[in-house]
Scaffold this active site. Structure first.
Site, PDB file in Angstrom:
ATOM      1  N   LYS A  37       0.843  -1.219   0.000  1.00  0.00           N
ATOM      2  CA  LYS A  37       0.000   0.000   0.000  1.00  0.00           C
ATOM      3  C   LYS A  37       0.871   1.260   0.000  1.00  0.00           C
ATOM      4  CE  LYS A  37      -1.735   1.580   4.081  1.00  0.00           C
ATOM      5  NZ  LYS A  37      -1.420   2.979   4.361  1.00  0.00           N
ATOM      6  N   ASN A  38       1.850   1.291   0.896  1.00  0.00           N
ATOM      7  CA  ASN A  38       2.594   2.539   1.074  1.00  0.00           C
ATOM      8  C   ASN A  38       3.631   2.783  -0.023  1.00  0.00           C
ATOM      9  OD1 ASN A  38       1.049   3.123   3.244  1.00  0.00           O
ATOM     10  ND2 ASN A  38       2.571   2.555   4.793  1.00  0.00           N
ATOM     11  N   ARG A 108      -4.752  10.294   3.958  1.00  0.00           N
ATOM     12  CA  ARG A 108      -3.667  11.249   4.188  1.00  0.00           C
ATOM     13  C   ARG A 108      -2.609  11.237   3.098  1.00  0.00           C
ATOM     14  NH1 ARG A 108      -3.333  13.591   8.955  1.00  0.00           N
ATOM     15  NH2 ARG A 108      -1.261  14.287   8.400  1.00  0.00           N
ATOM     16  N   CYS A 132      -5.530  13.054  12.842  1.00  0.00           N
ATOM     17  CA  CYS A 132      -5.326  11.616  12.633  1.00  0.00           C
ATOM     18  C   CYS A 132      -5.314  10.948  13.997  1.00  0.00           C
ATOM     19  CB  CYS A 132      -4.005  11.392  11.914  1.00  0.00           C
ATOM     20  SG  CYS A 132      -3.669   9.654  11.615  1.00  0.00           S
ATOM     21  N   ARG A 137       0.180  14.738  13.024  1.00  0.00           N
ATOM     22  CA  ARG A 137       0.957  14.404  11.819  1.00  0.00           C
ATOM     23  C   ARG A 137       1.135  15.665  10.969  1.00  0.00           C
ATOM     24  NH1 ARG A 137      -1.333   8.851   9.396  1.00  0.00           N
ATOM     25  NH2 ARG A 137       0.626   8.879   8.245  1.00  0.00           N
ATOM     26  N   PRO A 138       2.075  16.520  11.400  1.00  0.00           N
ATOM     27  CA  PRO A 138       2.291  17.770  10.660  1.00  0.00           C
ATOM     28  C   PRO A 138       2.924  17.502   9.295  1.00  0.00           C
ATOM     29  CG  PRO A 138       3.966  17.514  12.361  1.00  0.00           C
ATOM     30  CD  PRO A 138       3.038  16.340  12.500  1.00  0.00           C
ATOM     31  N   ILE A 139       2.890  18.525   8.428  1.00  0.00           N
ATOM     32  CA  ILE A 139       3.562  18.391   7.119  1.00  0.00           C
ATOM     33  C   ILE A 139       4.599  19.509   6.938  1.00  0.00           C
ATOM     34  CG2 ILE A 139       1.750  17.065   5.947  1.00  0.00           C
ATOM     35  CD1 ILE A 139       0.879  19.728   4.613  1.00  0.00           C
ATOM     36  N   ASP A 140       5.096  20.010   8.071  1.00  0.00           N
ATOM     37  CA  ASP A 140       6.069  21.117   8.011  1.00  0.00           C
ATOM     38  C   ASP A 140       7.324  20.766   7.206  1.00  0.00           C
ATOM     39  OD1 ASP A 140       6.298  19.383  10.387  1.00  0.00           O
ATOM     40  OD2 ASP A 140       8.144  20.482  10.756  1.00  0.00           O
ATOM     41  N   ASP A 323       4.441   0.652  12.113  1.00  0.00           N
ATOM     42  CA  ASP A 323       3.248  -0.015  11.563  1.00  0.00           C
ATOM     43  C   ASP A 323       3.135  -1.473  11.995  1.00  0.00           C
ATOM     44  OD1 ASP A 323       2.573   2.346  10.352  1.00  0.00           O
ATOM     45  OD2 ASP A 323       3.313   1.794   8.370  1.00  0.00           O
ATOM     46  N   ILE A 345       7.950   7.059  16.899  1.00  0.00           N
ATOM     47  CA  ILE A 345       7.504   7.744  15.682  1.00  0.00           C
ATOM     48  C   ILE A 345       6.189   8.485  15.964  1.00  0.00           C
ATOM     49  CG2 ILE A 345       6.910   7.497  13.219  1.00  0.00           C
ATOM     50  CD1 ILE A 345       9.777   6.650  13.771  1.00  0.00           C
ATOM     51  N   ARG A 415      -8.528  -0.581   4.593  1.00  0.00           N
ATOM     52  CA  ARG A 415      -7.668   0.444   3.981  1.00  0.00           C
ATOM     53  C   ARG A 415      -6.311  -0.146   3.618  1.00  0.00           C
ATOM     54  NH1 ARG A 415      -6.166   4.380   7.800  1.00  0.00           N
ATOM     55  NH2 ARG A 415      -4.732   4.729   6.102  1.00  0.00           N
TER      56      ARG A 415
HETATM   57  N1  EPU Z   1       6.616  14.477  10.810  1.00  0.00           N
HETATM   58  C1  EPU Z   1       6.857  15.779  11.115  1.00  0.00           C
HETATM   59  N2  EPU Z   1       6.784  16.696  10.103  1.00  0.00           N
HETATM   60  C2  EPU Z   1       6.495  16.353   8.828  1.00  0.00           C
HETATM   61  C3  EPU Z   1       6.252  15.008   8.533  1.00  0.00           C
HETATM   62  C4  EPU Z   1       6.328  14.081   9.545  1.00  0.00           C
HETATM   63  O1  EPU Z   1       7.129  16.123  12.259  1.00  0.00           O
HETATM   64  O2  EPU Z   1       6.443  17.243   7.967  1.00  0.00           O
HETATM   65  C5  EPU Z   1       6.700  13.464  11.871  1.00  0.00           C
HETATM   66  C6  EPU Z   1       5.414  12.655  12.032  1.00  0.00           C
HETATM   67  O3  EPU Z   1       4.485  13.320  12.858  1.00  0.00           O
HETATM   68  C7  EPU Z   1       5.944  11.375  12.630  1.00  0.00           C
HETATM   69  C8  EPU Z   1       7.285  11.194  11.923  1.00  0.00           C
HETATM   70  O4  EPU Z   1       7.645  12.501  11.483  1.00  0.00           O
HETATM   71  O5  EPU Z   1       6.173  11.558  13.996  1.00  0.00           O
HETATM   72  C9  EPU Z   1       7.276  10.238  10.757  1.00  0.00           C
HETATM   73  O6  EPU Z   1       6.201  10.567   9.885  1.00  0.00           O
HETATM   74  P1  EPU Z   1       6.234  10.299   8.329  1.00  0.00           P
HETATM   75  O7  EPU Z   1       6.109  11.583   7.607  1.00  0.00           O
HETATM   76  O8  EPU Z   1       7.391   9.425   7.992  1.00  0.00           O
HETATM   77  O9  EPU Z   1       4.892   9.494   8.131  1.00  0.00           O
HETATM   78  P2  EPU Z   1       4.005   9.502   6.825  1.00  0.00           P
HETATM   79  O10 EPU Z   1       4.870   9.677   5.650  1.00  0.00           O
HETATM   80  O11 EPU Z   1       2.866  10.435   7.012  1.00  0.00           O
HETATM   81  C10 EPU Z   1       4.188   6.942   6.378  1.00  0.00           C
HETATM   82  C11 EPU Z   1       3.228   5.795   6.220  1.00  0.00           C
HETATM   83  C12 EPU Z   1       2.626   5.468   7.577  1.00  0.00           C
HETATM   84  C13 EPU Z   1       3.762   5.089   8.530  1.00  0.00           C
HETATM   85  C14 EPU Z   1       4.769   6.244   8.613  1.00  0.00           C
HETATM   86  C15 EPU Z   1       5.976   5.939   9.466  1.00  0.00           C
HETATM   87  C16 EPU Z   1       2.437   6.113   3.971  1.00  0.00           C
HETATM   88  C17 EPU Z   1       1.343   6.430   3.044  1.00  0.00           C
HETATM   89  N3  EPU Z   1       2.199   6.182   5.270  1.00  0.00           N
HETATM   90  O12 EPU Z   1       3.420   8.035   6.866  1.00  0.00           O
HETATM   91  O13 EPU Z   1       1.801   4.326   7.385  1.00  0.00           O
HETATM   92  O14 EPU Z   1       3.243   4.833   9.815  1.00  0.00           O
HETATM   93  O15 EPU Z   1       5.232   6.580   7.293  1.00  0.00           O
HETATM   94  O16 EPU Z   1       6.651   4.827   8.975  1.00  0.00           O
HETATM   95  O17 EPU Z   1       3.519   5.748   3.536  1.00  0.00           O
HETATM   96  C18 EPU Z   1       0.008   2.875   7.839  1.00  0.00           C
HETATM   97  O18 EPU Z   1       0.280   2.289   6.781  1.00  0.00           O
HETATM   98  O19 EPU Z   1      -0.788   2.423   8.684  1.00  0.00           O
HETATM   99  C19 EPU Z   1       0.659   4.153   8.126  1.00  0.00           C
HETATM  100  C20 EPU Z   1       0.195   5.015   9.030  1.00  0.00           C
END
Ligand code: EPU
Length: 440
Positions: A37-38, A108, A132, A137-140, A323, A345, A415
């Site tokens: 999926k990811n 997301r 969430c 889960r910020p996107i900064d 995960d 995480i 999902r």
């Molecule tokens: N984070 C920030 N700022 C950002 C982005 C992330 O502080 O701009 C923090 C997050 O809050 C978290 C950490 O960094 O504490 C890691 O987050 P990441 O961005 O890596 O997560 P993601 O890309 O949103 C993906 C997977 C998730 C998985 C995480 C961690 C996808 C579509 N989703 O999410 O999968 O848990 O990486 O490995 O690839 C799932 O499949 O159930 C799932 C939640």
């Protein structure tokens, strides 16, 4: 206008269903692992980088994949999805740069459209994904990375408005408070592929899903080196072309079946998984006394006669994946002694613990650490799934519990796990999917 033309109306909220599990059967047999999926979701987003046809194979039949297809259609991509064959064909000839809240909030990972839409159109408006259940889960870091490449970004009315005259390669550091970001790295990688000059991404996510995205993009004509390591080099090209790609196997699905074998004292052959993506999971299972063998593309897991307690700390790849944390909590709840889980995480990703306690698990939570004291037996009860991996943990606990466990709200499970009830039945589990009478 778009709304009427696009696919948003075809995306339906899932019907509320639950799984009824009669636990206590040792699972035996063979299971085939589906596509990841990811890996699939950002790769589908990357198809927007070219007007040409792309063919994506080994696509898992999941609600999140259908949600991504709905968004792609909405922005104007022609999408042919053969769910049975697991093949998606896309052609993004004319796309608009708007991803609306109603579609983005359902999934997301649609935030992965930010990088490719900006690179292709020089301007886009993508909804912020919002809250969430697994935590903040910020996107900064996504925003910071795209701004480093020259984007002007304004957050307004719940949307990320991004524009640029051109994107220019530079060095971009992608580490935040919790380490590297997976989808953030994907966004910057996709934008950098069409930027002018060379981009060095430091503290890049090393997850196999990012490596798969880079392999796909290189087939499209991108010049990416170092994917799978913390430093990636991207030499921008003026345009990308169509490509044909087969998605890697889902390591989290494979890991979940590995734990299922251990927890039920069964013996499962897992086919089609990539064992090298599962090092941290294998290591912890072996530490606990579970037998794990790898032969010719098969991972065979059989429950050890006695298990020992163990500790897990979640970390970015190749560390132990967050995960797989809920599934390990299920295993620990029936492992003699005291096991400890530290979640680094998503510090609040422990919603499953109070539901596992309803089955008789002995759990305590202190900040981002769960202390789990193994009990002799769990007993079936109704439980509520709160997110995808929590649901998987509860299903595993239910498979090992005595009596009947109803796992409600399994749309979360759908999902991310393709045909999970069927796959479990093939292994001898008693699992029935029924509509929930009470949707409250
Ligand atoms: N984070 C920030 N700022 C950002 C982005 C992330 O502080 O701009 C923090 C997050 O809050 C978290 C950490 O960094 O504490 C890691 O987050 P990441 O961005 O890596 O997560 P993601 O890309 O949103 C993906 C997977 C998730 C998985 C995480 C961690 C996808 C579509 N989703 O999410 O999968 O848990 O990486 O490995 O690839 C799932 O499949 O159930 C799932 C939640």
């Amino acid at each position: 206008m778009r709304q009427e033309q696009g696919g948003s109306r075809s995306y339906k909220e899932a019907v509320m269903e639950k799984l009824i599990i009669s636990g206590g059967t040792a699972l035996r047999g063979t299971v085939h692992i589906s596509g990841s999926k990811n890996a699939c979701l950002p790769i589908l987003a990357a198809t927007v980088l070219t007007p040409d046809k792309c063919t994506i194979r080994n696509v898992p039949d999941l609600a999140d994949v259908r949600a991504m297809c709905a968004i792609l259609k909405w922005i104007g991509v022609q999408v042919k999805h053969d769910r049975k064959a697991g093949v998606i064909e896309t052609k993004a000839e004319n796309v608009v740069g708007v991803a609306p809240y109603d579609l983005v909030r359902k999934m997301r990972a649609s935030v992965c459209l930010l990088g490719p839409l900006l690179a292709r159109l020089r301007s886009c408006k993508v909804s912020m994904p919002g809250g969430c259940i697994i935590g903040n889960r910020p996107i900064d870091q996504h925003i910071k990375g795209l701004m480093r490449l020259g984007a002007e970004i304004v957050m307004e009315a719940g949307y990320v408005n991004a524009r640029c005259t051109e994107l220019v390669g530079t060095d971009v550091f992608m580490g935040g408070r919790f380490g590297s970001t997976v989808t953030g790295t994907a966004n910057v990688l996709m934008a950098a592929a069409l930027a002018k000059g060379v981009t060095i991404i430091e503290c890049a996510a090393c997850e196999p899903e990012i490596e798969d995205l880079a392999i796909f993009m290189n087939k499209m004509g991108a010049h990416i080196k170092g994917a799978g390591s913390p430093t990636m080099e991207v030499e921008g090209v003026p345009e990308l072309h169509g490509a044909d790609h087969t998605i890697i196997p889902d390591r989290i699905e494979a890991g979940t079946f590995m734990v299922a074998a251990a927890l039920t004292g069964g013996d499962i052959e897992i086919k089609g998984a990539c064992a090298t993506h599962l090092g941290a999971v294998r290591d912890k299972l072996e530490e606990s006394g579970v037998n794990v063998q790898r032969t010719n593309g098969t991972i065979r897991v059989s429950g050890g006669a006695t298990r020992r307690p163990f500790d897990v700390t979640t970390m970015p790849y190749p560390g132990f994946p967050t995960d797989m944390q809920a599934q390990m909590c299920a295993l620990m709840s029936l492992t003699p002694g005291i096991s400890v889980v530290t979640e680094k995480i998503y510090p609040n990703r422990f919603m499953h613990l109070s539901e596992m306690a309803r089955l008789g698990a002995d759990v305590a939570l202190e900040s981002n650490t769960a202390i789990i004291k193994g009990v002799n037996r769990l007993s079936g009860a109704p439980v509520m799934a709160s997110d995808l991996r929590a649901s998987a943990g509860l299903v595993l606990a239910g498979l090992a519990a005595e009596g009947e466990t109803d796992v409600k709200r399994i749309y979360h499970l759908d999902r991310g796990y393709e045909h999970i009830d069927q796959k479990l039945r093939n292994l001898g589990a008693s699992v029935e999917r029924v509509e929930e009478e009470d949707n409250g």
